[in-house]
Design a protein around this motif. Sequence first.
Motif, PDB file in Angstrom:
ATOM      1  N   GLU A 166      33.141  37.498  39.681  1.00  0.00           N
ATOM      2  CA  GLU A 166      33.868  36.352  40.229  1.00  0.00           C
ATOM      3  C   GLU A 166      35.153  36.771  40.938  1.00  0.00           C
ATOM      4  O   GLU A 166      35.539  36.172  41.931  1.00  0.00           O
ATOM      5  N   GLU A 167      35.816  37.793  40.417  1.00  0.00           N
ATOM      6  CA  GLU A 167      37.059  38.286  41.045  1.00  0.00           C
ATOM      7  C   GLU A 167      36.772  38.793  42.459  1.00  0.00           C
ATOM      8  O   GLU A 167      37.483  38.462  43.411  1.00  0.00           O
TER       9      GLU A 167
ATOM     10  N   ASP B 228      35.649  35.886  44.789  1.00  0.00           N
ATOM     11  CA  ASP B 228      36.785  35.074  45.230  1.00  0.00           C
ATOM     12  C   ASP B 228      37.575  35.782  46.318  1.00  0.00           C
ATOM     13  O   ASP B 228      38.010  35.162  47.298  1.00  0.00           O
TER      14      ASP B 228
END
Length: 208
Positions: free
Chosen positions: A136-137, A140
């Motif tokens: 997710e990091e 994003d």
Amino acid sequence: MGSDEAYNFVFKVVLIGESGVGKSNLLSRFTKNEFNHDSRTTIGVEFSTRTVQLNNFSIKAQIWDTAGLERYRAITSAYYRGALGALLVYDITKHLTYESVERWLKELYEHADAHIVVMLVGNKTDLESDRSVPTEEAKDFAEKKGLLFLETSALESTNVEAAFTNVLAEIHKKASSKQVVRGPISAVSLSSSGADNTEEKKPCCRNI
């Protein structure tokens, strides 16, 4: 794999990122469906091609790999010249390779076409138990920077095909909307004597 005998477009795609993240194996997996467990750093530029069918068009991908040059910061503007796509690769098990992504992105935009298609690639998902970069990091970050994003495993051949074909499809989409120079025209700037010699050494990749 597609035939390399006839094509409508030629798109140059570069592989960038820190040494050891698996760029060479992503290249060999996509172009030859091979994986080298004893991959060693070489000095120079690896160059390979593959022709794929996308939307009723034959697209010849000219894929360039830094092949160790990143260790010596010896990559020049000539490497990026004419590139319409880039795979910016990091190792999901080594956070430092992810931390360098922004620097690579800056260098890419300084030297490449303004409309270049960039995909952030988190490689080595086969080492999930050693992961240090959360999906997710990275996802994003890619969204904020306007990049495509995928996680891959060159070892297990996971998402390798999708990574390259998605980039090629996006380049073709931009080419069709006149945002970039049509492939065969830009190919003139891609053909150096070095590239031609490399193709001669690889009969599978020769342009007939």
